[in-house]
Design a protein around this motif. Structure first.
Motif, PDB file in Angstrom:
ATOM      1  N   THR A 109     126.497 139.638  38.116  1.00  0.00           N
ATOM      2  CA  THR A 109     126.000 140.178  39.384  1.00  0.00           C
ATOM      3  C   THR A 109     124.511 140.460  39.235  1.00  0.00           C
ATOM      4  N   GLN A 110     123.737 140.011  40.197  1.00  0.00           N
ATOM      5  CA  GLN A 110     122.287 140.112  40.113  1.00  0.00           C
ATOM      6  C   GLN A 110     121.818 141.517  40.501  1.00  0.00           C
ATOM      7  N   VAL A 111     120.984 142.074  39.656  1.00  0.00           N
ATOM      8  CA  VAL A 111     120.323 143.351  39.951  1.00  0.00           C
ATOM      9  C   VAL A 111     118.824 143.089  39.988  1.00  0.00           C
ATOM     10  N   THR A 112     118.209 143.434  41.092  1.00  0.00           N
ATOM     11  CA  THR A 112     116.767 143.256  41.243  1.00  0.00           C
ATOM     12  C   THR A 112     116.147 144.592  41.623  1.00  0.00           C
ATOM     13  N   VAL A 113     115.199 145.020  40.812  1.00  0.00           N
ATOM     14  CA  VAL A 113     114.533 146.301  41.057  1.00  0.00           C
ATOM     15  C   VAL A 113     113.079 146.027  41.411  1.00  0.00           C
ATOM     16  N   SER A 114     112.695 146.427  42.596  1.00  0.00           N
ATOM     17  CA  SER A 114     111.324 146.198  43.042  1.00  0.00           C
ATOM     18  C   SER A 114     110.455 147.411  42.727  1.00  0.00           C
TER      19      SER A 114
END
Length: 115
Positions: A109-114
């Motif tokens: 599962t993709q986790v993207t933190v901006s």
């Protein structure tokens, strides 16, 4: 054949939280230590956290104090609560037993933190 499915990823701002879930179709989680792993672009897959059948936990230094791993063997599930997320936490997250076995890798599962 045991199937493993991760869920709960998404896009979040730095400082935010996510809770990842992992479900297995078989009983592999109930009889093994289990762990969460992640792979960032251009990097090798690494262990983030693991939990034994007795509930003892270990964490990578980079996530200590921010992430919490847990398991529910009755529901054949495991979880990763991620708080105070940082851009460097951006990765695809996977669950597997510990030590990991190739046959149990899911899609992640993709986790993207901006920032």
């Amino acid at each position: 054949q045991v199937q493993v499915a991760e869920s709960g990823g998404g896009l979040v701002q730095a400082g935010g939280s996510l809770r990842l879930s992992c479900a297995a179709s078989g009983r592999i989680f109930g009889i093994n230590s289990v762990g969460w792993y992640r792979q960032a672009p251009g990097k090798q897959r690494e262990l983030v956290a693991r939990i034994s059948t007795s509930g003892m936990t270990e964490y990578a230094d980079s996530v200590k104090g921010r992430f919490t791993i847990s398991r529910d063997d009755v529901k054949k599930s495991m979880f990763l609560q991620m708080n105070s997320l940082k851009p460097e936490d951006t990765a695809v997250y996977y669950c597997n037993i510990w030590p990991p076995q190739a046959r149990y890798w899911g899609q992640g599962t993709q986790v993207t933190v901006s920032s």
